[in-house]
Design a protein around this motif. Structure first.
Motif, PDB file in Angstrom:
ATOM      1  N   ILE A 100      52.462  30.262  29.410  1.00  0.00           N
ATOM      2  CA  ILE A 100      53.162  29.170  28.720  1.00  0.00           C
ATOM      3  C   ILE A 100      52.170  28.120  28.232  1.00  0.00           C
ATOM      4  O   ILE A 100      52.238  27.638  27.101  1.00  0.00           O
ATOM      5  N   GLU A 101      51.213  27.765  29.096  1.00  0.00           N
ATOM      6  CA  GLU A 101      50.241  26.735  28.729  1.00  0.00           C
ATOM      7  C   GLU A 101      49.048  27.313  27.983  1.00  0.00           C
ATOM      8  O   GLU A 101      48.292  26.574  27.355  1.00  0.00           O
ATOM      9  N   LEU A 102      48.856  28.649  28.063  1.00  0.00           N
ATOM     10  CA  LEU A 102      47.722  29.288  27.407  1.00  0.00           C
ATOM     11  C   LEU A 102      46.402  28.613  27.770  1.00  0.00           C
ATOM     12  O   LEU A 102      45.527  28.418  26.926  1.00  0.00           O
ATOM     13  N   SER A 103      46.262  28.266  29.052  1.00  0.00           N
ATOM     14  CA  SER A 103      45.072  27.520  29.468  1.00  0.00           C
ATOM     15  C   SER A 103      43.851  28.415  29.639  1.00  0.00           C
ATOM     16  O   SER A 103      42.728  27.938  29.593  1.00  0.00           O
ATOM     17  N   ASN A 104      44.074  29.724  29.831  1.00  0.00           N
ATOM     18  CA  ASN A 104      42.936  30.625  30.003  1.00  0.00           C
ATOM     19  C   ASN A 104      43.134  31.888  29.171  1.00  0.00           C
ATOM     20  O   ASN A 104      43.100  32.991  29.673  1.00  0.00           O
ATOM     21  N   GLY A 105      43.381  31.742  27.881  1.00  0.00           N
ATOM     22  CA  GLY A 105      43.577  32.893  27.024  1.00  0.00           C
ATOM     23  C   GLY A 105      45.050  33.215  26.851  1.00  0.00           C
ATOM     24  O   GLY A 105      45.931  32.513  27.319  1.00  0.00           O
ATOM     25  N   VAL A 106      45.310  34.327  26.167  1.00  0.00           N
ATOM     26  CA  VAL A 106      46.681  34.665  25.805  1.00  0.00           C
ATOM     27  C   VAL A 106      47.317  35.631  26.794  1.00  0.00           C
ATOM     28  O   VAL A 106      48.454  36.048  26.587  1.00  0.00           O
ATOM     29  N   ASN A 107      46.620  36.022  27.852  1.00  0.00           N
ATOM     30  CA  ASN A 107      47.135  36.965  28.837  1.00  0.00           C
ATOM     31  C   ASN A 107      47.147  36.321  30.223  1.00  0.00           C
ATOM     32  O   ASN A 107      46.426  35.351  30.478  1.00  0.00           O
ATOM     33  N   PRO A 108      47.970  36.850  31.111  1.00  0.00           N
ATOM     34  CA  PRO A 108      48.113  36.205  32.425  1.00  0.00           C
ATOM     35  C   PRO A 108      46.845  36.286  33.274  1.00  0.00           C
ATOM     36  O   PRO A 108      46.068  37.230  33.177  1.00  0.00           O
ATOM     37  N   ASP A 109      46.659  35.256  34.083  1.00  0.00           N
ATOM     38  CA  ASP A 109      45.620  35.246  35.119  1.00  0.00           C
ATOM     39  C   ASP A 109      46.302  35.688  36.408  1.00  0.00           C
ATOM     40  O   ASP A 109      46.946  34.895  37.082  1.00  0.00           O
ATOM     41  N   ILE A 110      46.174  36.962  36.741  1.00  0.00           N
ATOM     42  CA  ILE A 110      46.977  37.570  37.797  1.00  0.00           C
ATOM     43  C   ILE A 110      46.315  37.412  39.161  1.00  0.00           C
ATOM     44  O   ILE A 110      45.112  37.673  39.325  1.00  0.00           O
ATOM     45  N   PHE A 111      47.112  36.976  40.114  1.00  0.00           N
ATOM     46  CA  PHE A 111      46.690  37.052  41.515  1.00  0.00           C
ATOM     47  C   PHE A 111      47.890  37.529  42.322  1.00  0.00           C
ATOM     48  O   PHE A 111      49.013  37.601  41.830  1.00  0.00           O
ATOM     49  N   PHE A 112      47.641  37.926  43.579  1.00  0.00           N
ATOM     50  CA  PHE A 112      48.747  38.373  44.412  1.00  0.00           C
ATOM     51  C   PHE A 112      48.701  37.695  45.770  1.00  0.00           C
ATOM     52  O   PHE A 112      47.640  37.227  46.221  1.00  0.00           O
ATOM     53  N   THR A 113      49.864  37.626  46.388  1.00  0.00           N
ATOM     54  CA  THR A 113      49.980  37.103  47.739  1.00  0.00           C
ATOM     55  C   THR A 113      50.700  38.136  48.603  1.00  0.00           C
ATOM     56  O   THR A 113      51.468  38.956  48.100  1.00  0.00           O
ATOM     57  N   ILE A 114      50.421  38.099  49.897  1.00  0.00           N
ATOM     58  CA  ILE A 114      51.147  38.909  50.883  1.00  0.00           C
ATOM     59  C   ILE A 114      51.858  37.947  51.810  1.00  0.00           C
ATOM     60  O   ILE A 114      51.243  37.023  52.353  1.00  0.00           O
ATOM     61  N   LEU A 115      53.156  38.149  51.969  1.00  0.00           N
ATOM     62  CA  LEU A 115      53.970  37.269  52.803  1.00  0.00           C
ATOM     63  C   LEU A 115      54.656  38.061  53.893  1.00  0.00           C
ATOM     64  O   LEU A 115      54.823  39.285  53.794  1.00  0.00           O
ATOM     65  N   GLY A 116      55.076  37.352  54.960  1.00  0.00           N
ATOM     66  CA  GLY A 116      55.872  37.974  56.002  1.00  0.00           C
ATOM     67  C   GLY A 116      57.246  38.333  55.477  1.00  0.00           C
ATOM     68  O   GLY A 116      57.622  37.976  54.353  1.00  0.00           O
ATOM     69  N   SER A 117      58.003  39.037  56.303  1.00  0.00           N
ATOM     70  CA  SER A 117      59.305  39.538  55.856  1.00  0.00           C
ATOM     71  C   SER A 117      60.266  38.413  55.478  1.00  0.00           C
ATOM     72  O   SER A 117      61.217  38.629  54.726  1.00  0.00           O
ATOM     73  N   ASN A 118      60.017  37.195  55.996  1.00  0.00           N
ATOM     74  CA  ASN A 118      60.892  36.076  55.617  1.00  0.00           C
ATOM     75  C   ASN A 118      60.539  35.500  54.247  1.00  0.00           C
ATOM     76  O   ASN A 118      61.195  34.581  53.764  1.00  0.00           O
ATOM     77  N   SER A 119      59.486  36.035  53.635  1.00  0.00           N
ATOM     78  CA  SER A 119      59.046  35.651  52.282  1.00  0.00           C
ATOM     79  C   SER A 119      58.626  34.190  52.169  1.00  0.00           C
ATOM     80  O   SER A 119      58.525  33.664  51.069  1.00  0.00           O
ATOM     81  N   THR A 120      58.370  33.541  53.286  1.00  0.00           N
ATOM     82  CA  THR A 120      57.933  32.145  53.224  1.00  0.00           C
ATOM     83  C   THR A 120      56.547  31.940  53.817  1.00  0.00           C
ATOM     84  O   THR A 120      55.834  31.021  53.418  1.00  0.00           O
ATOM     85  N   THR A 121      56.145  32.771  54.758  1.00  0.00           N
ATOM     86  CA  THR A 121      54.849  32.627  55.402  1.00  0.00           C
ATOM     87  C   THR A 121      53.806  33.422  54.639  1.00  0.00           C
ATOM     88  O   THR A 121      53.833  34.659  54.620  1.00  0.00           O
ATOM     89  N   GLU A 122      52.891  32.730  53.976  1.00  0.00           N
ATOM     90  CA  GLU A 122      51.854  33.404  53.209  1.00  0.00           C
ATOM     91  C   GLU A 122      50.744  33.861  54.143  1.00  0.00           C
ATOM     92  O   GLU A 122      50.139  33.067  54.862  1.00  0.00           O
ATOM     93  N   LEU A 123      50.471  35.170  54.115  1.00  0.00           N
ATOM     94  CA  LEU A 123      49.453  35.763  54.971  1.00  0.00           C
ATOM     95  C   LEU A 123      48.134  36.006  54.239  1.00  0.00           C
ATOM     96  O   LEU A 123      47.082  36.069  54.861  1.00  0.00           O
ATOM     97  N   TYR A 124      48.229  36.158  52.915  1.00  0.00           N
ATOM     98  CA  TYR A 124      47.019  36.446  52.138  1.00  0.00           C
ATOM     99  C   TYR A 124      47.208  35.930  50.714  1.00  0.00           C
ATOM    100  O   TYR A 124      48.308  36.012  50.153  1.00  0.00           O
ATOM    101  N   HIS A 125      46.123  35.428  50.143  1.00  0.00           N
ATOM    102  CA  HIS A 125      46.125  34.893  48.767  1.00  0.00           C
ATOM    103  C   HIS A 125      44.853  35.402  48.097  1.00  0.00           C
ATOM    104  O   HIS A 125      43.750  35.061  48.527  1.00  0.00           O
ATOM    105  N   SER A 126      45.002  36.202  47.058  1.00  0.00           N
ATOM    106  CA  SER A 126      43.835  36.812  46.421  1.00  0.00           C
ATOM    107  C   SER A 126      43.212  35.875  45.390  1.00  0.00           C
ATOM    108  O   SER A 126      43.803  34.864  44.991  1.00  0.00           O
ATOM    109  N   GLU A 127      42.037  36.259  44.934  1.00  0.00           N
ATOM    110  CA  GLU A 127      41.453  35.608  43.771  1.00  0.00           C
ATOM    111  C   GLU A 127      42.231  36.050  42.531  1.00  0.00           C
ATOM    112  O   GLU A 127      43.009  37.005  42.575  1.00  0.00           O
ATOM    113  N   LYS A 128      42.041  35.352  41.407  1.00  0.00           N
ATOM    114  CA  LYS A 128      42.777  35.725  40.208  1.00  0.00           C
ATOM    115  C   LYS A 128      41.904  36.546  39.266  1.00  0.00           C
ATOM    116  O   LYS A 128      40.680  36.390  39.221  1.00  0.00           O
TER     117      LYS A 128
END
Length: 207
Positions: A100-128
């Motif tokens: 939306i902001e096109l701050s780093n080119g025209v394609n997404p800057d993708i990263f991923f997270t791993i969360l517990g089964s409750n989907s609220t506790t973030e266990l891992y956050h990757s680089e983008k």
């Protein structure tokens, strides 16, 4: 699957001059499964000690017996060592670019997270992965080295990091990862959902 349960045990029969066979697998709970196939397979779902016995008979009904004991264990945890993203929608539900902001080119800057089964506790956050287009796929994050308890459910979420403020509009995909879908002892697992257009592969080690 190495020494892990569940496993499918495949038997290779090297008997000579035999015409028929009687296999018996005694499980840790002392129940038994039998087979008269020459080279049977047994589904071993329990952890503990097993006894496998083969009685081989010749045409005169003379027999010989072979017995083998083995032990299977249930892993306590697994480690995601790497993640390879092979397919993901490059536009949102409104067929608009994620950038939306096109701050780093025209394609997404993708990263991923791993969360517990409750989907609220973030266990891992990757680089983008900056400015990732469909032609850039697959992209791989390595090392990840996130250890997780076995027999739990987790959620892997992929995000576009290009907006100034990260919110639900930046969520590219949310993927339920259940331990029960992972085969202990295997070195990788492919998560695929054609309906949402997401496929990724994780590398695994077991403890």
């Amino acid at each position: 699957n190495g020494s892990y349960a569940p496993s499918i045990i495949s038997c290779t029969n090297t008997s000579t001059n035999a015409t028929h066979y009687a296999w018996t697998l005694t499980k840790p709970d002392y129940t038994s499964t039998t087979s008269t196939n020459k080279n049977p397979s047994f589904n071993c779902t329990q952890s503990g000690s097993y006894t496998l016995q083969l009685i081989a008979y010749n045409a005169n009904n003379q027999s010989d017996v072979y017995t083998r004991n083995f032990t299977l264990t249930t892993p306590s945890s697994f480690t995601i060592t790497w993640l390879r993203l092979e397919n993901i929608p490059m536009v949102d539900g409104n067929n608009q670019t994620w950038d939306i902001e096109l701050s780093n080119g025209v394609n997404p800057d993708i990263f991923f997270t791993i969360l517990g089964s409750n989907s609220t506790t973030e266990l891992y956050h990757s680089e983008k992965k900056t400015n990732t287009s469909a032609s850039d796929l697959p992209v791989t994050w390595t090392p990840v080295n996130q250890t997780l308890p076995y027999n739990n459910n987790y959620v892997v979420k992929f995000w576009d990091a290009d907006d100034l403020t990260l919110d639900g509009n930046d969520l590219m995909a949310s993927c339920l990862l259940s331990s029960s879908h992972l085969t202990p002892g295997t070195t990788s697992f492919t998560w695929n959902n054609n309906d949402i257009g997401v496929r990724f592969v994780i590398g695994l080690t077991w403890q």
